[in-house]
Design an enzyme around this catalytic site. Structure first.
Site, PDB file in Angstrom:
ATOM      1  N   CYS A 150     -42.206  -5.286  26.983  1.00 48.26           N
ATOM      2  CA  CYS A 150     -41.057  -5.569  27.860  1.00 48.26           C
ATOM      3  C   CYS A 150     -40.792  -7.061  28.029  1.00 48.26           C
ATOM      4  CB  CYS A 150     -41.296  -4.931  29.224  1.00 48.26           C
ATOM      5  SG  CYS A 150     -42.884  -5.394  29.933  1.00 48.26           S
TER       6      CYS A 150
HETATM    7  C1  LIG Z   1     -45.567  -2.084  27.782  1.00 50.73           C
HETATM    8  S1  LIG Z   1     -47.054  -1.903  26.929  1.00 50.73           S
HETATM    9  C2  LIG Z   1     -47.093  -0.167  26.742  1.00 50.73           C
HETATM   10  C3  LIG Z   1     -47.894   0.552  27.763  1.00 50.73           C
HETATM   11  C4  LIG Z   1     -48.078   2.014  27.536  1.00 50.73           C
HETATM   12  N1  LIG Z   1     -46.844   2.681  27.214  1.00 50.73           N
HETATM   13  C5  LIG Z   1     -48.711   2.697  28.752  1.00 50.73           C
HETATM   14  O1  LIG Z   1     -48.051   3.531  29.352  1.00 50.73           O
HETATM   15  O2  LIG Z   1     -49.849   2.381  29.099  1.00 50.73           O
HETATM   16  C6  LIG Z   1     -46.644  -2.439  25.314  1.00 50.73           C
HETATM   17  C7  LIG Z   1     -47.800  -2.397  24.350  1.00 50.73           C
HETATM   18  O3  LIG Z   1     -47.310  -2.619  23.038  1.00 50.73           O
HETATM   19  C8  LIG Z   1     -48.357  -3.236  22.311  1.00 50.73           C
HETATM   20  N2  LIG Z   1     -47.786  -3.813  21.072  1.00 50.73           N
HETATM   21  C9  LIG Z   1     -47.065  -4.932  20.936  1.00 50.73           C
HETATM   22  N3  LIG Z   1     -46.727  -5.110  19.635  1.00 50.73           N
HETATM   23  C10 LIG Z   1     -47.255  -4.083  18.950  1.00 50.73           C
HETATM   24  C11 LIG Z   1     -47.265  -3.725  17.578  1.00 50.73           C
HETATM   25  N4  LIG Z   1     -46.678  -4.477  16.653  1.00 50.73           N
HETATM   26  N5  LIG Z   1     -47.899  -2.587  17.213  1.00 50.73           N
HETATM   27  C12 LIG Z   1     -48.521  -1.810  18.147  1.00 50.73           C
HETATM   28  N6  LIG Z   1     -48.551  -2.120  19.457  1.00 50.73           N
HETATM   29  C13 LIG Z   1     -47.931  -3.240  19.859  1.00 50.73           C
HETATM   30  C14 LIG Z   1     -48.879  -4.262  23.301  1.00 50.73           C
HETATM   31  O4  LIG Z   1     -50.165  -4.700  22.932  1.00 50.73           O
HETATM   32  C15 LIG Z   1     -48.850  -3.468  24.605  1.00 50.73           C
HETATM   33  O5  LIG Z   1     -50.091  -2.865  24.869  1.00 50.73           O
END
Ligand SMILES: C[S@@+](CC[C@H](N)C(=O)[O-])C[C@H]1O[C@@H](n2cnc3c(N)ncnc32)[C@H](O)[C@@H]1O
Length: 405
Positions: A150
Site C-alpha cells: 500500500c
Molecule cells: C500489505 S502487505 C499484505 C498483507 C497481507 N495481505 C495480510 O493480510 O497479512 C503487502 C505484502 O506484499 C509483500 N510484497 C511486496 N512485493 C512483493 C513481491 N514482489 N512478491 C511477493 N510479495 C511482495 C510485502 O513484503 C508485504 O508483506
C-alpha cells in the site's frame, strides 16, 4: 545473481524496503535515540522494585469468537503478497482450501510456515510474484486474493503510485489474467480511491479486467467486525462473468462502535448511535486487553506498519492524533515488548500500560496462538501490514455465498 529486493531476513535493511530517504544526521539521531531507549530499558528492568511491575493482563477478546472455524466449502484459494497471513487466516477459518502463498519477505513467509506447516508457502526469491508463471495454476484455484503493497498509495507516504517501484497492482492483474479465477479479491488503503489515483485505477485494474469480471469496490472498517481498531480498507472484488451472478452482497459490518465515541457532536451522529443499537458492541482497547476499566474506552487508532518507516521501530504509533487517543486510554504505544512478561518487567514511567506483541495482535484481530516470526519490529510490521483476520473472514464468507446461490 538477483538484485537485492528484500529477499533476506534483513527486513528494513534491504534496499527494496527503504521507505524514505534519510540524511546521515537523521540516521545518527535515530541511532542515538535507540541507544538511549535501550539504556533506559536496561535501567528500568534491572532497578525495578517489587510493586513497579505491570500486572500481566488476561485479554477478554478471543478473536476466534469473531471468526469461528467453518467446515470446508471446497473452494480453493491462492494468496499473493501474503505477509504475516491476515487474509490467509481469514479465508482458512471460513472454510476455504489453501493452495499456495507468495511473499517476498522471508521472515513473513516463515510466519505462515510456522502456523500452517502443511501449507505450500513460497518466500524470499521463490515468493517474488514478479517471477511466477501463473498459468501453472490455471484451473487449480477458484479464488485469487492479495493485498499489494500500500505504500505507493498511502497518505502516510509520498503517494507516487505507479512511479513507485513497489507498485505491484499490475502484477496482481497479470496473475488474475493468467489464471482466470472465479473470483478475485484485492485489498488496499483508502488513499487508493482518492481522485489522484482515479485514472491509475481505471488503466491498471478496471480496464484490463472489466471484460471478464464484474468488479465492485467498497470500504470496510475492521471495527465493524468486532476488531477494537479503527482500520479502514478498500476492497476490490471481481466476480467472473462466467458465473452469471446476479447480485453480490458485500459483508455487513455487524458490530457497532458508536458507544466508543467520546462525543456526540451532531444529530446525525446521535441517529447513528440509535440505529446501531441492534448490533453487537465492539470492545474497546482496554476491555479487549482485559485492563481495569477507566469508565470509558476507545478503539485503537490504526496500528502503524513498522516496516516502512526510515528505521526499525517497536512503536505502533501512526500520528499525533493517534497519540492523543492512546493517552486518553492510558496506553503507551512505543517500546512494544516481545511478550507480556517482558512488558510487565519494563513498567512505563507514567503508569500507562505497556503493550506486548500478543496485545497488538489482538488489537488487529489475530488469535493468541498465531505466532509471528522475527524480532518485535518484524512481528509488528506483519501485524500492521495485515488485513484484520475477522474482516478477511467476513469477506471470505460473502464470497462463499456466491457459490451457494
Ligand atoms: C500489505 S502487505 C499484505 C498483507 C497481507 N495481505 C495480510 O493480510 O497479512 C503487502 C505484502 O506484499 C509483500 N510484497 C511486496 N512485493 C512483493 C513481491 N514482489 N512478491 C511477493 N510479495 C511482495 C510485502 O513484503 C508485504 O508483506
Amino acid at each position: 545473481m538477483k538484485e537485492d529486493k528484500g529477499y533476506t531476513d534483513k527486513g528494513t535493511e534491504a534496499s527494496w524496503y527503504e521507505g524514505w530517504d534519510i540524511t546521515p544526521e537523521q540516521r545518527k539521531r535515530y541511532s542515538d535515540l535507540s541507544k538511549k531507549s535501550y539504556q533506559a530499558k536496561l535501567k528500568a528492568v534491572t532497578e525495578n522494585k517489587v510493586g513497579f511491575y505491570q500486572k500481566i493482563n488476561k485479554p477478554n477478546l478471543n478473536p476466534y469468537d469473531l471468526m469461528p472455524k467453518l467446515p470446508k466449502n471446497g473452494l480453493k484459494t491462492l494468496s499473493l503478497f501474503s505477509g504475516g497471513g491476515g487474509l490467509d487466516l481469514g479465508f482458512d477459518l471460513a472454510g476455504f482450501t489453501h493452495v499456495a502463498s507468495y511473499e517476498l519477505l522471508e521472515f513473513a513467509s516463515k510466519t505462515l510456515k510456522i502456523n500452517r506447516p502443511n501449507w505450500e508457502v513460497f518466500g524470499g526469491v521463490e515468493g517474488d510474484v514478479t517471477t511466477v508463471n501463473w498459468k501453472d495454476y490455471n484451473g487449480k484455484v477458484d479464488i485469487v486474493h492479495g493485498g499489494p503493497p500500500c505504500q505507493p498509495f498511502s497518505t502516510a507516504g509520498k503517494q507516487q503510485g505507479k512511479k513507485d517501484a513497489r507498485d505491484m497492482i499490475p502484477e496482481f492483474v497479470r496473475c488474475v489474467k493468467e489464471i482466470h479465477p472465479k473470483v478475485f479479491i484485492a485489498e488496499n488503503v483508502v488513499g487508493l480511491t482518492s481522485k489522484k489515483f482515479k485514472v491509475y485505477l481505471e488503466q491498471t485494474l478496471f480496464n484490463p479486467l472489466k471484460n471478464d469480471f464484474d468488479i465492485q469496490m467498497f470500504t470496510l472498517n475492521a471495527a465493524g467486525f468486532g476488531v477494537p481498531q479503527i482500520r479502514k480498507r478498500i476492497i476490490f472484488i471481481g466476480i467472473s462473468k462466467c458465473l452469471k451472478v446476479e447480485k453480490y452482497r458485500q459483508p455487513d459490518e455487524h458490530y457497532t462502535y458508536s458507544h466508543l465515541k467520546r462525543k456526540k457532536k451532531t444529530d446525525n451522529e446521535l441517529l447513528l448511535f440509535n440505529l446501531d443499537e441492534d448490533k453487537k458492541k465492539c470492545m474497546g482497547v482496554r476491555e479487549a486487553l482485559g485492563l481495569e476499566s477507566l469508565g470509558y474506552d476507545a478503539l485503537a487508532p490504526t496500528l502503524r506498519c513498522t516496516l516502512t518507516g526510515p528505521r526499525s521501530t517497536t512503536s505502533i504509533l501512526s500520528s499525533t492524533s493517534a497519540q492523543k487517543i492512546w493517552n486518553s486510554i492510558g496506553i503507551w504505544p512505543n517500546g512494544v515488548q516481545s511478550n507480556r512478561d517482558k512488558a510487565s518487567a519494563f513498567a512505563t514511567k507514567d503508569g500507562t500500560f505497556r503493550l506486548s506483541v500478543a496485545d497488538c495482535a489482538i488489537l488487529q484481530g489475530f488469535p493468541e496462538d498465531w505466532i509471528f516470526n522475527g524480532p518485535v519490529y518484524q512481528a509488528l510490521g506483519q501485524i500492521g501490514n495485515s488485513v484484520a483476520p475477522p474482516m478477511a473472514y467476513n469477506i471470505a464468507n460473502s464470497v462463499a455465498q456466491i457459490f451457494k446461490a
